[in-house]
Design an enzyme around this catalytic site. Sequence first.
Site, PDB file in Angstrom:
ATOM      1  N   SER A  83     -30.908 -61.825 104.422  1.00  0.00           N
ATOM      2  CA  SER A  83     -30.133 -63.012 104.126  1.00  0.00           C
ATOM      3  C   SER A  83     -29.039 -62.778 103.112  1.00  0.00           C
ATOM      4  CB  SER A  83     -31.055 -64.104 103.611  1.00  0.00           C
ATOM      5  OG  SER A  83     -31.578 -63.722 102.378  1.00  0.00           O
ATOM      6  N   THR A 199     -29.681 -66.884 100.388  1.00  0.00           N
ATOM      7  CA  THR A 199     -28.749 -66.746  99.273  1.00  0.00           C
ATOM      8  C   THR A 199     -29.517 -66.425  98.013  1.00  0.00           C
ATOM      9  OG1 THR A 199     -27.300 -68.448 100.156  1.00  0.00           O
ATOM     10  CG2 THR A 199     -27.152 -68.072  97.805  1.00  0.00           C
ATOM     11  N   THR A 217     -24.397 -64.143  99.258  1.00  0.00           N
ATOM     12  CA  THR A 217     -25.128 -64.449 100.489  1.00  0.00           C
ATOM     13  C   THR A 217     -24.434 -63.851 101.702  1.00  0.00           C
ATOM     14  OG1 THR A 217     -26.067 -66.295 101.763  1.00  0.00           O
ATOM     15  CG2 THR A 217     -23.843 -66.591 100.956  1.00  0.00           C
ATOM     16  N   ARG A 227     -16.619 -69.003 109.272  1.00  0.00           N
ATOM     17  CA  ARG A 227     -17.244 -70.085 108.492  1.00  0.00           C
ATOM     18  C   ARG A 227     -17.516 -69.626 107.061  1.00  0.00           C
ATOM     19  NH1 ARG A 227     -22.299 -70.714 105.526  1.00  0.00           N
ATOM     20  NH2 ARG A 227     -22.869 -72.910 105.582  1.00  0.00           N
ATOM     21  N   VAL A 228     -17.207 -70.471 106.113  1.00  0.00           N
ATOM     22  CA  VAL A 228     -17.509 -70.188 104.707  1.00  0.00           C
ATOM     23  C   VAL A 228     -18.432 -71.288 104.203  1.00  0.00           C
ATOM     24  CG1 VAL A 228     -16.524 -70.059 102.392  1.00  0.00           C
ATOM     25  CG2 VAL A 228     -15.344 -68.963 104.303  1.00  0.00           C
ATOM     26  N   GLY A 229     -19.476 -70.886 103.508  1.00  0.00           N
ATOM     27  CA  GLY A 229     -20.421 -71.866 102.975  1.00  0.00           C
ATOM     28  C   GLY A 229     -20.083 -72.260 101.550  1.00  0.00           C
ATOM     29  N   ASP A 230     -21.073 -72.793 100.881  1.00  0.00           N
ATOM     30  CA  ASP A 230     -20.895 -73.233  99.497  1.00  0.00           C
ATOM     31  C   ASP A 230     -20.908 -72.078  98.498  1.00  0.00           C
ATOM     32  OD1 ASP A 230     -23.599 -72.822 100.249  1.00  0.00           O
ATOM     33  OD2 ASP A 230     -24.272 -73.852  98.439  1.00  0.00           O
ATOM     34  N   THR A 250     -28.752 -73.363  97.012  1.00  0.00           N
ATOM     35  CA  THR A 250     -29.110 -72.620  98.213  1.00  0.00           C
ATOM     36  C   THR A 250     -29.395 -73.625  99.313  1.00  0.00           C
ATOM     37  OG1 THR A 250     -30.636 -70.971  99.122  1.00  0.00           O
ATOM     38  CG2 THR A 250     -31.550 -72.490  97.503  1.00  0.00           C
ATOM     39  N   GLY A 251     -29.285 -73.182 100.534  1.00  0.00           N
ATOM     40  CA  GLY A 251     -29.538 -74.087 101.656  1.00  0.00           C
ATOM     41  C   GLY A 251     -28.274 -74.319 102.467  1.00  0.00           C
TER      42      GLY A 251
HETATM   43  C1  SD4 Z   1     -24.586 -71.033 103.039  1.00  0.00           C
HETATM   44  N1  SD4 Z   1     -25.797 -71.794 101.122  1.00  0.00           N
HETATM   45  O1  SD4 Z   1     -23.963 -70.111 103.544  1.00  0.00           O
HETATM   46  C2  SD4 Z   1     -25.629 -70.686 102.018  1.00  0.00           C
HETATM   47  C3  SD4 Z   1     -26.860 -70.288 102.726  1.00  0.00           C
HETATM   48  C4  SD4 Z   1     -28.100 -70.408 101.949  1.00  0.00           C
HETATM   49  O2  SD4 Z   1     -30.314 -70.462 101.885  1.00  0.00           O
HETATM   50  O3  SD4 Z   1     -28.127 -70.642 100.801  1.00  0.00           O
HETATM   51  N2  SD4 Z   1     -29.196 -70.301 102.550  1.00  0.00           N
HETATM   52  O4  SD4 Z   1     -24.453 -72.199 103.371  1.00  0.00           O
END
Ligand code: SD4
Length: 339
Positions: A83, A199, A217, A227-230, A250-251
């Site tokens: 991950s 993450t 992450t 795609r870009v996350g937080d 996370t998430g």
């Molecule tokens: C995301 N927040 O790319 C990250 C993924 C993550 O537990 O934290 N997963 O959205």
Amino acid sequence: MISRRKFLAVGSLAGASVLSGNKSFGKTMDDSVLTGSPIVISTWDFGIAANAAAWQILKNNGRALDAVETGVHVPEADLNNQSVGYGGLPDRDGRVTLDACIMDEFGNCGSVAALEHIIHPISVARRVMEKTPHVMLVGAGALQFALEQGFKKKNLLTPSSEKAWKEWLKTAKYNPEINVENRLFSPAKLPGNQYNHDTIGMLALDASGNMSGACTTSGMAYKMHGRVGDSPIIGAGLYVDNEIGGATSTGVGEEVIRNVGSFLVVELMRQGYSPDEACKEAVMRIIRKKPETAKQIQVGFLALNKKGQFGGYAIQKGFSFAVCDNNDQKQLIKSPSYY
Ligand code: SD4
């Protein structure tokens, strides 16, 4: 309006009542916690090993910034962690794209998003912070900068992650799995299972009383390419204010971005919330805005304030975080959650 004094009282009660085994966390907001006593906290079970690396720096009076960078190198380089970084699960086109950011005690920050082929995106993020006039570099530009800085190009798609991706292609459903983070970190179980996201977010307070944070992450597995996350977004996946404290998340990143989650947690602490109450309120914003979505996803926040008090909260059960301080270097805490 509720007074700061009232918030302190709420924080104390919450801290006293949340227990994991025989450990309590969200320590009370009195002044008994020593400043000048280093501490590092990080997301998920693999945070224990990451904290241990960070601790080597903190215990020798090193800087929190060096501690968080060194700490998160551990999961970034860990092939058994599908991950984060090397070995991370790819996007739906089979490409491992990494997001990371770092923030120091002066409010300096650096970030990379959708970076490919580099094992330690957190270190590239630090170089962005220290060597450029910018905060964020993405995609091909981030890679170009990394190579100019001497980072080596590497294929990050391991055979087990490639196998999992090919298996996923049979159905090609994007369906983030709740709490996959801990399942993805399962040295004994590799290779091959399908997992979705993970993450590491880390916050450290050093012996000088300064705080830094890092978040890195491979993002949500099987995300759209680009795609870009937080996680690389300052204020969403990570925020540090050396006067107040820091937070990380996370998430499912989309929900964290919508609510500028980590910044929110820090601002709530500024208003007097304890770390656990601040994390809880940030989670509640997500739930209140999209209750139906929230039932099916995981988001967890983790916070540390300047006194070394910490707390976490998640939508779903199963979020864990690791804590390392002078008393205990291997604490693993089960976060309270809404469900
Ligand atoms: C995301 N927040 O790319 C990250 C993924 C993550 O537990 O934290 N997963 O959205």
